[in-house]
Each structure stands twice: as C-alpha cells, then as structure tokens.
Design a protein around this motif. Structure first.
Motif, mmCIF file in Angstrom:
data_model
loop_
_atom_site.group_PDB
_atom_site.id
_atom_site.type_symbol
_atom_site.label_atom_id
_atom_site.label_comp_id
_atom_site.label_asym_id
_atom_site.label_seq_id
_atom_site.Cartn_x
_atom_site.Cartn_y
_atom_site.Cartn_z
ATOM 1 N N ARG A 124 7.223 -2.430 7.745
ATOM 2 C CA ARG A 124 7.945 -3.045 6.633
ATOM 3 C C ARG A 124 7.660 -4.542 6.624
ATOM 4 N N MET A 125 7.105 -5.018 5.520
ATOM 5 C CA MET A 125 6.738 -6.420 5.443
ATOM 6 C C MET A 125 7.176 -7.032 4.121
ATOM 7 N N LEU B 168 7.162 -3.362 1.353
ATOM 8 C CA LEU B 168 8.602 -3.624 1.396
ATOM 9 C C LEU B 168 9.401 -2.342 1.207
ATOM 10 N N ASN B 169 8.788 -1.371 0.545
ATOM 11 C CA ASN B 169 9.457 -0.102 0.262
ATOM 12 C C ASN B 169 9.210 0.880 1.401
ATOM 13 N N GLU B 170 10.229 1.101 2.190
ATOM 14 C CA GLU B 170 10.075 1.947 3.371
ATOM 15 C C GLU B 170 9.774 3.403 2.995
ATOM 16 N N GLU B 171 10.379 3.880 1.927
ATOM 17 C CA GLU B 171 10.190 5.283 1.540
ATOM 18 C C GLU B 171 8.746 5.571 1.147
ATOM 19 N N THR B 172 8.212 4.785 0.219
ATOM 20 C CA THR B 172 6.836 5.039 -0.233
ATOM 21 C C THR B 172 5.824 4.678 0.846
ATOM 22 N N GLY B 173 6.108 3.620 1.602
ATOM 23 C CA GLY B 173 5.197 3.225 2.663
ATOM 24 C C GLY B 173 5.083 4.271 3.753
ATOM 25 N N THR B 174 6.221 4.824 4.142
ATOM 26 C CA THR B 174 6.228 5.870 5.160
ATOM 27 C C THR B 174 5.493 7.116 4.672
ATOM 28 N N LYS B 175 5.704 7.472 3.403
ATOM 29 C CA LYS B 175 5.036 8.645 2.836
ATOM 30 C C LYS B 175 3.518 8.472 2.821
ATOM 31 N N THR B 176 3.058 7.282 2.502
ATOM 32 C CA THR B 176 1.613 7.034 2.496
ATOM 33 C C THR B 176 1.037 7.165 3.899
ATOM 34 N N ALA B 177 1.727 6.593 4.881
ATOM 35 C CA ALA B 177 1.266 6.710 6.266
ATOM 36 C C ALA B 177 1.239 8.168 6.709
ATOM 37 N N GLN B 178 2.280 8.913 6.355
ATOM 38 C CA GLN B 178 2.334 10.328 6.717
ATOM 39 C C GLN B 178 1.209 11.113 6.050
ATOM 40 N N GLU B 179 0.922 10.798 4.813
ATOM 41 C CA GLU B 179 -0.159 11.479 4.091
ATOM 42 C C GLU B 179 -1.498 11.271 4.787
ATOM 43 N N ILE B 180 -1.741 10.042 5.210
ATOM 44 C CA ILE B 180 -2.991 9.742 5.913
ATOM 45 C C ILE B 180 -3.054 10.499 7.233
ATOM 46 N N ASN B 181 -1.975 10.476 7.975
ATOM 47 C CA ASN B 181 -1.960 11.144 9.281
ATOM 48 C C ASN B 181 -2.113 12.657 9.155
ATOM 49 N N SER C 297 0.803 -1.230 0.000
ATOM 50 C CA SER C 297 0.000 0.000 0.000
ATOM 51 C C SER C 297 0.830 1.272 0.000
ATOM 52 N N GLY C 298 2.112 1.141 -0.323
ATOM 53 C CA GLY C 298 2.928 2.330 -0.451
ATOM 54 C C GLY C 298 2.634 3.105 -1.718
ATOM 55 N N SER C 299 2.007 2.443 -2.681
ATOM 56 C CA SER C 299 1.711 3.084 -3.958
ATOM 57 C C SER C 299 0.588 2.328 -4.658
ATOM 58 N N GLY C 300 0.144 2.871 -5.789
ATOM 59 C CA GLY C 300 -0.807 2.179 -6.645
ATOM 60 C C GLY C 300 -2.148 1.882 -6.017
ATOM 61 N N ILE C 301 -2.710 0.740 -6.390
ATOM 62 C CA ILE C 301 -4.033 0.339 -5.917
ATOM 63 C C ILE C 301 -4.056 0.251 -4.400
ATOM 64 N N ALA D 286 -10.921 3.905 9.541
ATOM 65 C CA ALA D 286 -10.101 2.750 9.922
ATOM 66 C C ALA D 286 -8.695 3.175 10.353
ATOM 67 N N LYS D 287 -8.104 2.381 11.225
ATOM 68 C CA LYS D 287 -6.689 2.504 11.559
ATOM 69 C C LYS D 287 -5.951 1.605 10.569
ATOM 70 N N VAL D 288 -5.147 2.220 9.715
ATOM 71 C CA VAL D 288 -4.584 1.504 8.578
ATOM 72 C C VAL D 288 -3.105 1.191 8.777
ATOM 73 N N VAL D 289 -2.749 -0.048 8.505
ATOM 74 C CA VAL D 289 -1.359 -0.479 8.544
ATOM 75 C C VAL D 289 -0.852 -0.551 7.113
ATOM 76 N N ILE D 290 0.095 0.307 6.793
ATOM 77 C CA ILE D 290 0.712 0.304 5.472
ATOM 78 C C ILE D 290 1.820 -0.742 5.482
ATOM 79 N N ALA D 291 1.512 -1.920 4.969
ATOM 80 C CA ALA D 291 2.466 -3.036 4.974
ATOM 81 C C ALA D 291 3.128 -3.113 3.608
#
Length: 258
Positions: A60-61, A37-50, A13-17, A30-35
């Motif tokens: 990171r999964m 492998l890409n830490e950069e895009t995943g972190t950015k998505t979480a930050q955007e939501i917050n 969920s760091g990018s795309g669908i 919902a409380k969303v867990v961005i799981a």
C-alpha cells in the motif's frame, strides 16, 4: 524472458494501465510490486499474477506522502535486495473549466501526477545508483505534448513529467540508470469515459461526437489498448543500454506525431 528476476515497482497498478504493465512484467519473469492506494484492487492484481505462476506482492503506497513512499520503497529493497525498475503510472484527472477550477483541485492533480513521480523517483534512485543499474519509466500522456480543454492541472503535470524525466536521464546516466516517458493516446478506461461524458455535457454534443473528435487525427480511428502500453513498458525496461534515455514515446495510432 526479458525481465527474469528483475524487481519492478509499478505505482497505481491495481487497475487500468498499471495493472496491464504489472501483468506483462510478471509474464516476462519480473518480481512485481503492486504499489497502490487501493488495497482491494492491489491485492487482487497481486493474487492474479501469483495464480498464473508469476511473482507479485502488494504494497500500500500513498505516492503523495513522502514518509510512506520512503518506507514502502525501503521495504521493497529490504525484501529483495534491489530495485531494477520503477514505473510511475499512478495518476488522477479532474475535469473542469480553468476559470471555475478550485485551487484545491489543481493541487490534488499536480500532487498525484507530478509530486508523486518525484517522490518515488528520489526514493528509488539511491538504490539504483548503488547498483549502477536501473530503469525509470513515467506514464505521461498525449497531454504531455498538447493542450486539452478542461484539464489544466493534468496537462500541466503531464508536461512537467517530460522535464523531470529529462533531468533524471541527465543526472542518472553516469550511474547507468535510464529514464523515459510513455505518452499514451486515448485508451478506454473508466477515467476516459467520465471525461467523454463531461465534455459531451459541456459542449452540448453526443458522446459519439466526442469520441469521433478524439480519434479524428489517428490513422485508423481506434483507441489504443492496455497491451499497447505494456508492450512499450517491457521494451523500455529491457533495453540494454542508455542509448535510449530521456525520450518520450508516443503511443496513439499516429494521432500526434513528432
């Protein structure tokens, strides 16, 4: 809000669908867990939501690593005390003729698209069973229903997701856990653009001709959007009963009907 206080894990969920689904879930409470492998895009998505007032964390999964999947999902449960929704979205595609396809590339695609879905499902089910509630959603594809040139491992894996989902739906029903598959048609992502470019070269056609062929069976010659998929993901995750389980939902402007 349809998903208020629900805990949702969305893989890839760091990018795309996956990102679209994560944003939609957060907007529904919902409380969303961005799981991812890409830490950069995943972190950015979480930050955007917050930053938008939602609630998200990045974990990171590597969905192909059983120990990492188990430890990551255990961490989510320890943090929130429950897991309500799992969206198996992470995927990978390799474009190549089957007679030229290296076995390692076959295994990589199968591992990410199918084995990863199994591992995350298994890890979450024990918590959903204990809670007597849960929704598991697999992001399949029109390739879950039909063949496509140069995509043998991807098509095989997406077909297999239907079987996995149906077994989970049967086994999990007594625990009030549902399982369904969303099967998107063509959506303009970087992955699809690479596919279009590759097909154009192999078939000696222009990219516009490839696009026209892809959309020729739709009712309006349009690509689907990320919102089309996220709307369906919200609908399935918020459905109140197991009347809707073990099903595959085609989202492709009528390009494939059943």
């Amino acid at each position: 809000m349809k998903l208020k206080n629900k805990v949702a894990i969305v893989t890839g969920s760091g990018s795309g669908i996956g990102k679209g689904v994560a944003l939609a879930y957060a907007s529904e409470g919902a409380k969303v867990v961005i799981a991812d492998l890409n830490e950069e895009t995943g972190t950015k998505t979480a930050q955007e939501i917050n930053m938008k007032g939602g609630h998200a964390i990045f974990v990171r999964m590597d969905i192909t690593n059983e120990d990492n999947v188990n430890s990551s999902i255990n961490y989510v449960y320890e943090k929130y005390g429950k897991i309500d929704i799992l969206v198996n979205n992470a995927g990978f595609k390799h474009i190549e003729k089957i007679n030229e396809l290296a076995y390692q590339n076959w295994k990589k695609v199968i591992s990410i698209n199918l084995h990863g879905a199994f591992l995350t499902t298994k890890a979450c089910l024990k918590f959903m069973y204990a809670a007597k509630a849960g929704s598991i959603i697999y992001i399949g594809s029109v390739s879950s229903k039909q063949g496509s040139k140069f995509q043998a491992p991807y098509v095989a894996a997406k077909h297999a997701l239907l079987g996995l989902c149906r077994v989970v739906a049967k086994e999990a029903a007594s625990h009030n856990v549902s399982a369904n598959v969303i099967c998107p048609g063509y959506i303009k992502t970087s992955l699809l653009e690479k596919q279009i470019s590759h097909k154009a070269k192999v078939l000696n056609q222009s990219e516009n001709e490839i696009i026209e062929s892809m959309l020729s069976e739709t009712v309006n010659n349009q690509f689907i959007t990320s919102k089309d998929i996220s709307d369906c993901a919200v609908f399935l995750a918020s459905f109140k009963t197991n009347a809707l389980t073990g099903q595959s939902l085609m989202v492709n402007h009528g390009g494939y009907m059943e």
